[in-house]
Design a protein around this motif. Structure first.
Motif, PDB file in Angstrom:
ATOM      1  N   GLN A 169       0.847  -1.192   0.000  1.00  0.00           N
ATOM      2  CA  GLN A 169       0.000   0.000   0.000  1.00  0.00           C
ATOM      3  C   GLN A 169       0.881   1.239   0.000  1.00  0.00           C
ATOM      4  N   VAL A 170       0.299   2.358  -0.352  1.00  0.00           N
ATOM      5  CA  VAL A 170       1.011   3.628  -0.393  1.00  0.00           C
ATOM      6  C   VAL A 170       0.786   4.354   0.929  1.00  0.00           C
ATOM      7  N   CYS A 171       1.881   4.691   1.605  1.00  0.00           N
ATOM      8  CA  CYS A 171       1.823   5.444   2.857  1.00  0.00           C
ATOM      9  C   CYS A 171       2.514   6.784   2.661  1.00  0.00           C
ATOM     10  N   VAL A 177       4.685   0.315   0.712  1.00  0.00           N
ATOM     11  CA  VAL A 177       5.113  -0.575   1.797  1.00  0.00           C
ATOM     12  C   VAL A 177       4.343  -1.880   1.718  1.00  0.00           C
ATOM     13  N   ASP A 178       5.061  -2.982   1.848  1.00  0.00           N
ATOM     14  CA  ASP A 178       4.402  -4.270   2.008  1.00  0.00           C
ATOM     15  C   ASP A 178       5.115  -5.042   3.110  1.00  0.00           C
ATOM     16  N   GLY A 179       4.379  -5.983   3.698  1.00  0.00           N
ATOM     17  CA  GLY A 179       4.952  -6.713   4.821  1.00  0.00           C
ATOM     18  C   GLY A 179       4.313  -8.079   4.973  1.00  0.00           C
ATOM     19  N   ILE A 180       4.727  -8.764   6.005  1.00  0.00           N
ATOM     20  CA  ILE A 180       4.197 -10.087   6.295  1.00  0.00           C
ATOM     21  C   ILE A 180       3.911 -10.179   7.788  1.00  0.00           C
ATOM     22  N   LEU A 181       2.761 -10.773   8.107  1.00  0.00           N
ATOM     23  CA  LEU A 181       2.279 -10.834   9.479  1.00  0.00           C
ATOM     24  C   LEU A 181       2.219 -12.295   9.921  1.00  0.00           C
ATOM     25  N   TYR A 182       2.640 -12.543  11.159  1.00  0.00           N
ATOM     26  CA  TYR A 182       2.590 -13.895  11.724  1.00  0.00           C
ATOM     27  C   TYR A 182       1.621 -13.882  12.905  1.00  0.00           C
ATOM     28  N   PHE A 183       0.643 -14.786  12.867  1.00  0.00           N
ATOM     29  CA  PHE A 183      -0.347 -14.847  13.943  1.00  0.00           C
ATOM     30  C   PHE A 183      -0.672 -16.304  14.251  1.00  0.00           C
ATOM     31  N   GLN A 184      -1.421 -16.498  15.337  1.00  0.00           N
ATOM     32  CA  GLN A 184      -1.777 -17.836  15.782  1.00  0.00           C
ATOM     33  C   GLN A 184      -3.134 -17.777  16.476  1.00  0.00           C
ATOM     34  N   VAL A 185      -3.993 -18.749  16.183  1.00  0.00           N
ATOM     35  CA  VAL A 185      -5.302 -18.834  16.831  1.00  0.00           C
ATOM     36  C   VAL A 185      -5.109 -19.405  18.233  1.00  0.00           C
ATOM     37  N   THR A 186      -5.515 -18.636  19.222  1.00  0.00           N
ATOM     38  CA  THR A 186      -5.363 -19.067  20.611  1.00  0.00           C
ATOM     39  C   THR A 186      -6.700 -19.412  21.266  1.00  0.00           C
ATOM     40  N   THR A 219      -4.028  -0.227   8.075  1.00  0.00           N
ATOM     41  CA  THR A 219      -4.353   1.088   8.638  1.00  0.00           C
ATOM     42  C   THR A 219      -3.353   1.483   9.727  1.00  0.00           C
ATOM     43  N   THR A 220      -2.951   0.521  10.560  1.00  0.00           N
ATOM     44  CA  THR A 220      -1.962   0.814  11.611  1.00  0.00           C
ATOM     45  C   THR A 220      -0.631   1.217  11.006  1.00  0.00           C
ATOM     46  N   LEU A 221      -0.228   0.531   9.946  1.00  0.00           N
ATOM     47  CA  LEU A 221       1.042   0.855   9.288  1.00  0.00           C
ATOM     48  C   LEU A 221       1.012   2.261   8.711  1.00  0.00           C
ATOM     49  N   ARG A 222      -0.098   2.641   8.093  1.00  0.00           N
ATOM     50  CA  ARG A 222      -0.215   4.011   7.559  1.00  0.00           C
ATOM     51  C   ARG A 222      -0.121   5.036   8.680  1.00  0.00           C
ATOM     52  N   SER A 223      -0.735   4.740   9.807  1.00  0.00           N
ATOM     53  CA  SER A 223      -0.699   5.672  10.931  1.00  0.00           C
ATOM     54  C   SER A 223       0.707   5.814  11.504  1.00  0.00           C
ATOM     55  N   VAL A 224       1.415   4.684  11.645  1.00  0.00           N
ATOM     56  CA  VAL A 224       2.767   4.739  12.218  1.00  0.00           C
ATOM     57  C   VAL A 224       3.720   5.476  11.287  1.00  0.00           C
ATOM     58  N   ILE A 225       3.680   5.184  10.007  1.00  0.00           N
ATOM     59  CA  ILE A 225       4.581   5.841   9.052  1.00  0.00           C
ATOM     60  C   ILE A 225       4.236   7.314   8.909  1.00  0.00           C
ATOM     61  N   GLY A 226       2.969   7.657   9.056  1.00  0.00           N
ATOM     62  CA  GLY A 226       2.571   9.061   8.951  1.00  0.00           C
ATOM     63  C   GLY A 226       3.161   9.928  10.049  1.00  0.00           C
TER      64      GLY A 226
END
Length: 303
Positions: free
Chosen positions: A70-72, A82-91, A113-120
């Motif tokens: 996405q564009v930030c 910016v692009d990324g990879i997320l690691y999660f687990q069902v608990t 949305t969080t990434l756009r906010s942090v980079i902003g």
């Protein structure tokens, strides 16, 4: 026979619907009459046929999720892709089933949305330097929201930060200029150190030469002093010997004889030094010296 076959088929169906084998690292959510009833753990589980049904199946393994690019916009109004990879687990399988209609889409959207906010909140240069901070901020925000979805966000990694082509060119030019600057500084430091080393070497060589000359002068002076001392000691010893010889019997007469002989020899040499005949002005002195010498010789006792 037909009745037996029908009963056999019904029995098989009942058994198939009653027995459920859950694989390892999986959790199945069971609904009874449309309401949550239980979560099946790995192994063999029994259900009530036609009343209980497996509504959701979840994997409890760590799952990598590719977050679309996405564009930030940064704090200094620069666009970044910016692009990324997320690691999660069902608990919590129950919350993962009923907390969100699709927790994967929810996590993906929230990550963007969080990434756009942090980079902003950062300037362009900081986004390249503070990747760990960006990743940590995204994980913290996602983890708080994902608790209601029965999901634990483990980590987030930015795969790529791509600024516009113009920014890339200007950054490359800046990097090139910085490297050239460091090269010039290194060269000037090298020349400076070279001059310091040369001056230090010349100073040390001059000191060494002066120390050598000083030591040579000291040695020469000590040698001359030793020679003078030795000569003085030899002269003093000779004088003492002469004095002792004079004080001995016949010493005075020997001295007179030697003086007379040297005086006569001196007059002879003086006469031979040129073609002119040199005659002493007072012949009495010469005759007196001769008479003294003869008297000394006559008065010397024979051995």
């Amino acid at each position: 026979m037909e009745t037996v076959a029908i009963l056999l088929v019904i029995t098989i169906i009942f058994i198939a619907r009653s027995l459920k084998v859950v694989p390892q690292q999986n959790a199945w959510v069971v609904e009874r009459l449309g309401k949550y009833h239980a979560t099946l753990t790995p192994g063999l589980n029994l259900l009530v046929p036609f009343i209980d049904r497996v509504a959701y199946k979840h994997s409890l393994k760590e799952i990598p999720l590719d977050v679309p690019s996405q564009v930030c916009i940064t704090k200094d109004n620069t666009q970044l892709t910016v692009d990324g990879i997320l690691y999660f687990q069902v608990t919590d399988p129950m919350r993962a089933s009923y907390g969100s209609s699709d927790y994967i889409i929810a996590i993906t959207q929230l990550a963007q949305t969080t990434l756009r906010s942090v980079i902003g909140r950062m300037e362009l240069d900081k986004t390249f330097e503070e990747r760990d901070q960006i990743n940590g901020s995204v994980v913290l925000s996602l983890d708080e929201a994902a608790l209601n979805w029965g999901v634990k966000v483990l980590r987030y990694e930015i795969k790529d930060l791509t600024p516009p082509a113009e920014i890339l060119r200007s950054m490359q030019a800046q990097i090139t200029a910085e490297r050239e600057k460091r090269a010039l500084i290194a060269a000037s430091e090298g020349r400076r150190q070279e001059q310091i080393n040369i001056a230090t070497g010349e100073r040390e060589a001059s000191i060494a030469r002066s120390e050598g000359e000083k030591q040579a002068d000291i040695n020469k002076a000590q040698g001359e002093a030793a020679a003078i001392t030795a000569l003085a000691e030899a002269s003093a010893d000779a004088i003492r010997r002469i004095a002792a010889a004079i004080e001995a019997p016949g010493g005075a007469q020997a001295v007179q004889l030697q003086v007379a002989e040297k005086a006569i020899g001196a007059y002879a040499n003086l006469a031979k030094s040129n073609n002119t005949m040199i005659v002493p002005g007072n012949m009495t002195e010469v005759s007196g010296l001769i008479a003294t010498a003869m008297a000394v010789m006559k008065g010397t006792p024979k051995a």
